[in-house]
Design a protein around this motif. Structure first.
Motif, PDB file in Angstrom:
ATOM      1  N   GLY A 108       0.820  -1.199   0.000  1.00 50.70           N
ATOM      2  CA  GLY A 108       0.000   0.000   0.000  1.00 50.70           C
ATOM      3  C   GLY A 108       0.860   1.258   0.000  1.00 50.70           C
ATOM      4  N   THR A 109       0.168   2.382  -0.215  1.00 48.13           N
ATOM      5  CA  THR A 109       0.837   3.683  -0.089  1.00 48.13           C
ATOM      6  C   THR A 109       1.489   3.777   1.285  1.00 48.13           C
ATOM      7  N   SER A 110       0.823   3.211   2.268  1.00 51.17           N
ATOM      8  CA  SER A 110       1.275   3.328   3.665  1.00 51.17           C
ATOM      9  C   SER A 110       2.714   2.851   3.833  1.00 51.17           C
ATOM     10  N   GLU A 111       3.030   1.680   3.284  1.00 49.09           N
ATOM     11  CA  GLU A 111       4.395   1.192   3.462  1.00 49.09           C
ATOM     12  C   GLU A 111       5.397   2.053   2.691  1.00 49.09           C
ATOM     13  N   THR A 133      -3.981  16.822   8.132  1.00 50.47           N
ATOM     14  CA  THR A 133      -3.176  15.828   7.428  1.00 50.47           C
ATOM     15  C   THR A 133      -3.826  14.454   7.481  1.00 50.47           C
ATOM     16  N   TYR A 134      -3.432  13.597   6.554  1.00 57.10           N
ATOM     17  CA  TYR A 134      -3.729  12.179   6.717  1.00 57.10           C
ATOM     18  C   TYR A 134      -2.810  11.701   7.858  1.00 57.10           C
ATOM     19  N   PRO A 135      -3.365  11.096   8.909  1.00 53.57           N
ATOM     20  CA  PRO A 135      -2.600  10.932  10.156  1.00 53.57           C
ATOM     21  C   PRO A 135      -1.419   9.967  10.109  1.00 53.57           C
ATOM     22  N   VAL A 179       2.964  16.564   0.282  1.00 47.43           N
ATOM     23  CA  VAL A 179       1.861  17.178  -0.469  1.00 47.43           C
ATOM     24  C   VAL A 179       0.850  16.077  -0.764  1.00 47.43           C
ATOM     25  N   ILE A 180      -0.361  16.242  -0.278  1.00 49.67           N
ATOM     26  CA  ILE A 180      -1.415  15.240  -0.530  1.00 49.67           C
ATOM     27  C   ILE A 180      -2.403  15.871  -1.512  1.00 49.67           C
ATOM     28  N   ASP A 181      -2.381  15.410  -2.741  1.00 53.02           N
ATOM     29  CA  ASP A 181      -3.156  16.065  -3.802  1.00 53.02           C
ATOM     30  C   ASP A 181      -3.486  15.044  -4.874  1.00 53.02           C
ATOM     31  N   ASN A 183      -6.617  15.619  -2.057  1.00 53.95           N
ATOM     32  CA  ASN A 183      -6.375  15.581  -0.619  1.00 53.95           C
ATOM     33  C   ASN A 183      -7.393  14.777   0.182  1.00 53.95           C
ATOM     34  N   ASN A 184      -6.875  14.045   1.121  1.00 56.53           N
ATOM     35  CA  ASN A 184      -7.630  13.497   2.241  1.00 56.53           C
ATOM     36  C   ASN A 184      -7.048  14.232   3.444  1.00 56.53           C
ATOM     37  N   PRO A 185      -7.801  14.867   4.292  1.00 60.09           N
ATOM     38  CA  PRO A 185      -9.251  14.765   4.474  1.00 60.09           C
ATOM     39  C   PRO A 185     -10.105  15.831   3.791  1.00 60.09           C
ATOM     40  N   ALA A 211       4.925  13.163  -2.628  1.00 64.44           N
ATOM     41  CA  ALA A 211       3.650  13.468  -3.279  1.00 64.44           C
ATOM     42  C   ALA A 211       2.706  12.279  -3.115  1.00 64.44           C
ATOM     43  N   ASP A 212       1.753  12.432  -2.216  1.00 66.25           N
ATOM     44  CA  ASP A 212       0.767  11.375  -1.973  1.00 66.25           C
ATOM     45  C   ASP A 212      -0.335  11.530  -3.016  1.00 66.25           C
ATOM     46  N   GLU A 213      -0.336  10.635  -4.014  1.00 65.97           N
ATOM     47  CA  GLU A 213      -1.244  10.782  -5.151  1.00 65.97           C
ATOM     48  C   GLU A 213      -2.189   9.585  -5.237  1.00 65.97           C
ATOM     49  N   VAL A 214      -2.532   9.064  -4.048  1.00 65.70           N
ATOM     50  CA  VAL A 214      -3.357   7.848  -4.008  1.00 65.70           C
ATOM     51  C   VAL A 214      -4.775   8.108  -4.550  1.00 65.70           C
ATOM     52  N   TYR A 215      -5.218   9.395  -4.556  1.00 67.13           N
ATOM     53  CA  TYR A 215      -6.543   9.717  -5.113  1.00 67.13           C
ATOM     54  C   TYR A 215      -6.453  10.314  -6.520  1.00 67.13           C
ATOM     55  N   GLY A 216      -5.280  10.179  -7.152  1.00 65.10           N
ATOM     56  CA  GLY A 216      -5.040  10.820  -8.448  1.00 65.10           C
ATOM     57  C   GLY A 216      -6.060  10.468  -9.526  1.00 65.10           C
ATOM     58  N   SER A 240       1.277   5.779  -4.607  1.00 60.27           N
ATOM     59  CA  SER A 240      -0.122   5.440  -4.894  1.00 60.27           C
ATOM     60  C   SER A 240      -0.335   3.940  -4.670  1.00 60.27           C
ATOM     61  N   SER A 241      -1.530   3.471  -5.001  1.00 62.29           N
ATOM     62  CA  SER A 241      -1.825   2.065  -4.699  1.00 62.29           C
ATOM     63  C   SER A 241      -3.077   1.586  -5.422  1.00 62.29           C
ATOM     64  N   LEU A 242      -3.381   0.314  -5.224  1.00 64.15           N
ATOM     65  CA  LEU A 242      -4.626  -0.260  -5.746  1.00 64.15           C
ATOM     66  C   LEU A 242      -5.809  -0.017  -4.807  1.00 64.15           C
ATOM     67  N   SER A 243      -5.553   0.651  -3.674  1.00 67.69           N
ATOM     68  CA  SER A 243      -6.576   0.694  -2.618  1.00 67.69           C
ATOM     69  C   SER A 243      -7.829   1.480  -2.992  1.00 67.69           C
ATOM     70  N   LYS A 244      -7.663   2.593  -3.682  1.00 65.46           N
ATOM     71  CA  LYS A 244      -8.802   3.507  -3.834  1.00 65.46           C
ATOM     72  C   LYS A 244      -9.390   3.402  -5.238  1.00 65.46           C
ATOM     73  N   ALA A 245      -8.623   3.843  -6.248  1.00 64.51           N
ATOM     74  CA  ALA A 245      -9.171   3.884  -7.608  1.00 64.51           C
ATOM     75  C   ALA A 245      -9.316   2.495  -8.213  1.00 64.51           C
ATOM     76  N   TRP A 251      -5.831  -5.688  -0.259  1.00 63.16           N
ATOM     77  CA  TRP A 251      -4.689  -6.394  -0.849  1.00 63.16           C
ATOM     78  C   TRP A 251      -3.365  -5.807  -0.399  1.00 63.16           C
ATOM     79  N   ARG A 252      -3.433  -4.598   0.160  1.00 63.09           N
ATOM     80  CA  ARG A 252      -2.225  -3.910   0.625  1.00 63.09           C
ATOM     81  C   ARG A 252      -1.170  -3.912  -0.471  1.00 63.09           C
ATOM     82  N   THR A 253      -1.528  -3.350  -1.594  1.00 64.72           N
ATOM     83  CA  THR A 253      -0.629  -3.349  -2.748  1.00 64.72           C
ATOM     84  C   THR A 253      -0.522  -1.936  -3.322  1.00 64.72           C
TER      85      THR A 253
END
Ligand SMILES: Cc1ncc(COP(=O)(O)O)c(C=O)c1O
Length: 405
Positions: A108-111, A133-135, A179-181, A183-185, A211-216, A240-245, A251-253
């Motif tokens: 995931g983006t997290s790791e 921020t995303y915590p 930079v979260i864009d 953005n969450n939250p 650059a956190d682009e998980v919602y790109g 980024s990741s498979l989590s959102k879009a 799957w944590r990927t």
């Protein structure tokens, strides 16, 4: 006789006390409410699958096939070649040229965020983090004995970064800018001039941009280009990741892509070294990455439309509540309304009172770093429209009576 040592609790590390994660912490409170017999509506976690959105079948098929084909071994620590190639090709198509050997596949983006911060920031180092921020950023920095320096996002200007405030926070210890864009939250997407200003600021101070682009891919008007499009030679690491879009958060990927600037060569090597320590991320799921990025993305069209409809409903219902204001989200599945709290009250008190009275569970703004007296809270608006209508009915009548007392 029993040695007294066995009676004492095993002590825990001091870092655990510094580590907080409001999005999940609030669940303990919700479980008490549930145990008392009230139905809880969980609007705290941004998991589209939990709200009935489905993982695309061709991704599931790719993972199944990988398992059947025997890809159940450990993989290379930065990820399997087809996944790294697919990620590099996707960024390159979107205007941020990245080579496969600058990609690391992560849990995931997290790791990715944890690996990057661990690779870059020493004890006492400072990282510029948005507020709210995303915590995860502040939680990881606490674990690393590093410091988050919060730069304000301004609710009076569509939650855009307050650049003057950002500039005032830089010290010789500053190591990176988060930079979260999109953005969450807040649900904001930054316009090009804001993105350019952030790039120029980071460049002036020799900072790497995380650059956190998980919602790109989840801009309501269509995918949002990666920040690196504006300057492929800037020191940018994108996550980024498979989590959102791609609707597969369990799957944590995910992945991180390190820009081509030679200034990032040492960081790339450091990330790979740290990644060796966790062997690899889940191998069968990595086979879904090429299927996702190179295959049919039509599910995203419907998903974006559904999100926009939920956002519109959320905004109109929130704005109709006396004492509540809200900036319009333009991406993802979050809204960050503000409740004009009576003096002396906190956002956490409001959120807990709402939970106990109605079963509606949101996260208080102070869980994202905002001052508790400002009355912000985050709503995840993934529930079906009919359920959201019920939820906003409950919230409206509760808030009216809360603000009267
Ligand atoms: C801004 C942001 N970054 C990272 C993450 C973590 O996502 P992942 O599932 O890819 O680890 C989230 C999850 O909600 C998020 O909102």
């Amino acid at each position: 006789m029993q040695p007294t040592n066995t009676l004492r609790a095993i002590p825990t590390a001091a870092r655990v006390h510094r580590f907080t994660y409001a999005i999940r912490n609030i669940v303990t409170e919700a479980q008490k409410v549930e145990a008392a017999g009230t139905r809880v509506r969980y609007l705290n976690i941004g998991d589209p699958v939990a709200f009935g959105f489905h993982t695309p079948p061709h991704l599931i098929a790719a993972v199944e096939r990988a398992m059947r084909d025997g890809h159940n071994n450990y993989g290379p620590s930065p990820g399997i070649a087809p996944a790294r190639q697919a990620v590099a090709a996707e960024y390159t198509r979107n205007g941020f040229p990245v080579a496969p050997d600058r990609v690391c596949i992560t849990a995931g983006t997290s790791e990715g965020i944890e690996l990057a911060l661990s690779a870059i920031v020493d004890d006492g180092g400072e990282v510029l983090v948005p507020m709210p921020t995303y915590p995860l950023y502040t939680a990881v920095l606490a674990k690393l004995s590093a410091r988050a320096k919060y730069y304000r996002l301004d609710p009076n200007h569509q939650w855009l970064p307050d650049l003057e405030h950002l500039k005032s926070l830089v010290t010789p210890e500053t190591r990176a800018l988060v930079v979260i864009d999109p953005n969450n939250p807040t649900g904001a997407v930054y316009p090009t001039d804001t993105r350019r200003a952030l790039l120029a600021f980071a460049e002036d101070h020799g900072l790497v941009i995380l650059a956190d682009e998980v919602y790109g891919d989840l801009g309501f008007d269509g995918p949002v280009a990666p920040l690196g499009l504006l300057d492929p030679d800037a020191a940018i690491i994108s996550f980024s990741s498979l989590s959102k879009a791609y609707l597969a958060p369990g799957w944590r990927t995910g992945w991180m892509a390190v820009g081509r600037s030679p200034r990032l060569d040492d960081v790339m090597a450091a990330v790979k070294k740290l990644a060796d320590g966790r062997l690899c991320s889940t191998v069968p799921m990595q086979y879904a990455i090429a299927a996702a990025l190179e295959g049919d993305k039509s599910h995203q069209v419907g998903f974006r439309k559904d999100l926009k409809a939920r956002s519109d409903l959320t905004l109109s219902r929130l704005r109709a509540m006396p004492g509540v204001t809200c900036v319009e989200p333009t991406a993802a599945f979050y809204a960050m309304p503000r409740v004009a709290l009576p003096p002396g009250r906190t956002d956490e008190e409001y959120v807990k009172a709402l939970l106990h009275a109605t079963g509606v569970l949101c996260v208080y703004g102070s869980g994202f770093g905002l001052p508790a007296d400002q009355g912000f809270l985050r709503i995840v608006f993934l529930a079906p429209l009919d359920e959201l209508r019920e939820i906003y009915d409950l919230m409206a009548s509760f808030t009216a009576s809360y603000l009267r007392t």
